[in-house]
Design a protein around this motif. Structure first.
Motif, PDB file in Angstrom:
ATOM      1  N   THR A  12       3.587  -4.035   1.012  1.00 11.57           N
ATOM      2  CA  THR A  12       3.821  -3.713  -0.363  1.00 11.57           C
ATOM      3  C   THR A  12       5.124  -3.147  -0.908  1.00 11.57           C
ATOM      4  OG1 THR A  12       2.582  -2.167  -1.782  1.00 11.57           O
ATOM      5  CG2 THR A  12       3.263  -1.217   0.022  1.00 11.57           C
ATOM      6  N   ARG A  13       5.325  -2.814  -2.074  1.00 14.53           N
ATOM      7  CA  ARG A  13       6.614  -2.108  -2.411  1.00 14.53           C
ATOM      8  C   ARG A  13       6.414  -0.719  -2.738  1.00 14.53           C
ATOM      9  NH1 ARG A  13      10.844  -4.869  -4.402  1.00 14.53           N
ATOM     10  NH2 ARG A  13      10.759  -7.174  -4.364  1.00 14.53           N
ATOM     11  N   LEU A  14       5.916  -0.053  -1.585  1.00 13.56           N
ATOM     12  CA  LEU A  14       5.616   1.231  -1.583  1.00 13.56           C
ATOM     13  C   LEU A  14       5.972   1.724   0.117  1.00 13.56           C
ATOM     14  CD1 LEU A  14       2.653   2.107  -3.758  1.00 13.56           C
ATOM     15  CD2 LEU A  14       5.090   2.427  -4.484  1.00 13.56           C
ATOM     16  N   PRO A  15       6.544   2.912   0.356  1.00 10.10           N
ATOM     17  CA  PRO A  15       6.571   3.373   1.758  1.00 10.10           C
ATOM     18  C   PRO A  15       5.026   3.642   2.473  1.00 10.10           C
ATOM     19  CG  PRO A  15       7.756   4.684   0.308  1.00 10.10           C
ATOM     20  CD  PRO A  15       6.742   4.106  -0.504  1.00 10.10           C
ATOM     21  N   GLY A  16       5.153   3.248   3.470  1.00 12.56           N
ATOM     22  CA  GLY A  16       3.929   3.745   4.571  1.00 12.56           C
ATOM     23  C   GLY A  16       2.539   3.086   4.588  1.00 12.56           C
ATOM     24  N   VAL A  17       2.665   1.725   4.116  1.00 13.12           N
ATOM     25  CA  VAL A  17       1.480   1.161   3.880  1.00 13.12           C
ATOM     26  C   VAL A  17       0.784   1.067   5.159  1.00 13.12           C
ATOM     27  CG1 VAL A  17       2.131  -1.345   4.382  1.00 13.12           C
ATOM     28  CG2 VAL A  17       0.273  -0.879   2.808  1.00 13.12           C
ATOM     29  N   GLY A  18       1.386   1.158   6.383  1.00 16.74           N
ATOM     30  CA  GLY A  18       0.460   1.099   7.752  1.00 16.74           C
ATOM     31  C   GLY A  18      -0.492   2.276   7.880  1.00 16.74           C
TER      32      GLY A  18
ATOM     33  N   LEU B 166      11.141  -1.435  -7.573  1.00 17.88           N
ATOM     34  CA  LEU B 166      10.755  -0.546  -6.381  1.00 17.88           C
ATOM     35  C   LEU B 166      11.307  -1.070  -5.221  1.00 17.88           C
ATOM     36  CD1 LEU B 166       6.698   0.127  -7.215  1.00 17.88           C
ATOM     37  CD2 LEU B 166       8.996   1.624  -7.617  1.00 17.88           C
ATOM     38  N   SER B 167      12.531  -0.598  -4.629  1.00 16.91           N
ATOM     39  CA  SER B 167      13.347  -1.393  -3.761  1.00 16.91           C
ATOM     40  C   SER B 167      12.810  -0.842  -2.213  1.00 16.91           C
ATOM     41  CB  SER B 167      14.632  -0.961  -3.628  1.00 16.91           C
ATOM     42  OG  SER B 167      14.886   0.542  -3.718  1.00 16.91           O
ATOM     43  N   VAL B 168      12.209   0.426  -2.109  1.00 16.53           N
ATOM     44  CA  VAL B 168      11.506   0.891  -0.693  1.00 16.53           C
ATOM     45  C   VAL B 168      10.346   0.449  -0.484  1.00 16.53           C
ATOM     46  CG1 VAL B 168      11.324   2.804   0.694  1.00 16.53           C
ATOM     47  CG2 VAL B 168      13.195   2.857  -0.980  1.00 16.53           C
ATOM     48  N   GLN B 169       9.993  -0.191   0.444  1.00 14.88           N
ATOM     49  CA  GLN B 169       8.831  -1.053   0.929  1.00 14.88           C
ATOM     50  C   GLN B 169       8.334  -0.757   2.366  1.00 14.88           C
ATOM     51  OE1 GLN B 169       9.427  -5.519  -0.305  1.00 14.88           O
ATOM     52  NE2 GLN B 169      11.508  -4.455  -1.185  1.00 14.88           N
TER      53      GLN B 169
ATOM     54  N   THR C 275      11.813   0.608   4.076  1.00 18.54           N
ATOM     55  CA  THR C 275      12.864  -0.332   4.271  1.00 18.54           C
ATOM     56  C   THR C 275      13.141  -1.264   2.969  1.00 18.54           C
ATOM     57  OG1 THR C 275      13.957  -2.099   5.526  1.00 18.54           O
ATOM     58  CG2 THR C 275      11.662  -1.896   5.364  1.00 18.54           C
ATOM     59  N   GLU C 276      14.036  -1.744   2.821  1.00 16.08           N
ATOM     60  CA  GLU C 276      14.340  -2.709   1.744  1.00 16.08           C
ATOM     61  C   GLU C 276      13.870  -4.192   2.011  1.00 16.08           C
ATOM     62  OE1 GLU C 276      17.947  -2.125  -0.174  1.00 16.08           O
ATOM     63  OE2 GLU C 276      17.540  -0.305  -1.257  1.00 16.08           O
ATOM     64  N   THR C 277      13.721  -4.398   3.329  1.00 15.64           N
ATOM     65  CA  THR C 277      13.466  -5.693   3.760  1.00 15.64           C
ATOM     66  C   THR C 277      12.315  -5.591   4.916  1.00 15.64           C
ATOM     67  OG1 THR C 277      15.220  -5.293   5.570  1.00 15.64           O
ATOM     68  CG2 THR C 277      15.771  -6.426   3.457  1.00 15.64           C
ATOM     69  N   PRO C 278      11.170  -5.235   4.555  1.00 11.79           N
ATOM     70  CA  PRO C 278       9.979  -4.915   5.305  1.00 11.79           C
ATOM     71  C   PRO C 278       9.610  -6.211   6.278  1.00 11.79           C
ATOM     72  CG  PRO C 278       9.233  -5.246   2.996  1.00 11.79           C
ATOM     73  CD  PRO C 278      10.576  -5.431   3.009  1.00 11.79           C
ATOM     74  N   ILE C 279       9.452  -7.237   5.774  1.00 15.59           N
ATOM     75  CA  ILE C 279       8.835  -8.385   6.766  1.00 15.59           C
ATOM     76  C   ILE C 279      10.026  -8.843   7.661  1.00 15.59           C
ATOM     77  CG2 ILE C 279       8.312 -10.631   6.520  1.00 15.59           C
ATOM     78  CD1 ILE C 279       6.774 -10.220   3.984  1.00 15.59           C
TER      79      ILE C 279
END
Length: 255
Positions: free
Chosen positions: A28-34, A186-189, A215-219
């Motif tokens: 997702t385009r938000l922090p902490g989805v885990g 939203l850059s922080v993902q 991060t800006e490059t989560p995958i």
């Protein structure tokens, strides 16, 4: 704000033992989805998203652990949730699947159900995101079609087959390449992958529970973390497998 995939796989080890595993991958385009979306046990996998309600995931997986079917468990939770029109909730258990998208989720939103997996997303660039995620996973799934008269048929896992965690990351990457989350401002993902299995290991594979929280490059970062965790796992086995088997560090002292 998310797209995710939940899966069940029945497989057979080289020793002829039959096992089952469950997994969730999400970005997702938000922090902490885990910390919010993926919930997995040896009995099922659940993802809660859109206007996220963590309680749906926590209680959903607890219900599966208590023996409830995934559709009964998740439908009951949604019925009692006043915010259900804004929720997405999907998952799998040992026999079936369930997927729900409330009609107040933000476009584009929707879900797909396969024989032993579900995919869902909202605030996406379009339906193609889920199609790409679905296709990428289905092309490499380790699972036979369920025969209604006999139930799941375990398949022998090829030694060249990638672990489920890697294949789930690959599925996310396919969806992201198709457009992913549409909120480019939203850059922080973030991204995460979690896998549980009925198979036991002397040392549990660390690559089955990975999170990239900001991060800006989560995958890409999740893939790199997976590769490092896999390498570290191999090194751990080489150095300490005997110690874990004997429950004694003396077994590795001379290495």
């Amino acid at each position: 704000m998310t797209f995710s995939i939940c899966v069940r796989e029945d497989y057979e080890t080289e020793a002829g033992d039959q096992h089952r595993r469950f997994g969730v991958a999400v970005t997702t385009r938000l922090p902490g989805v885990g910390t919010l979306c993926p919930f997995v046990s040896e009995h099922g996998a659940v993802a809660t998203q859109s206007l996220v309600n963590v309680d749906l995931g926590e209680r959903g997986i607890a219900y599966l652990d208590d023996g409830l079917a995934v559709d009964d468990a998740l439908e009951a939770l949604l019925t009692a949730d006043d915010g259900s029109p804004q929720r997405q909730l999907h998952g799998v258990d040992s026999e079936t699947t369930f997927a729900f998208s409330g009609d107040e989720c933000v476009e584009w939103y929707g879900h797909r159900e396969g024989d032993h997996y579900t995919v869902a997303g909202n605030m996406l660039t379009g339906e193609g995101v889920l199609e790409a995620t679905d296709d990428a996973y289905a092309a490499n799934a380790v699972h036979d079609t369920v025969d209604p008269s006999t139930g799941p048929k375990a398949v022998t896992e090829d030694t060249d087959t990638d672990p489920l965690a890697k294949r789930l990351i690959d599925a996310l990457a396919a969806g992201d390449l198709e457009g992913g989350d549409k909120r480019e401002e939203l850059s922080v993902q973030s991204a995460a992958v979690v896998v549980e299995t009925t198979e036991s290991h002397v040392v549990e594979p660390p690559y089955n529970d990975l999170r990239i929280d900001a991060t800006e490059t989560p995958i890409a970062d999740l893939r790199e973390t997976y590769e490092l965790a896999t390498r570290g796992y191999r090194d751990t086995l080489a150095q300490y497998e005997g110690a874990y088997e004997a429950d004694s560090l003396a077994e590795s002292a001379d290495r």
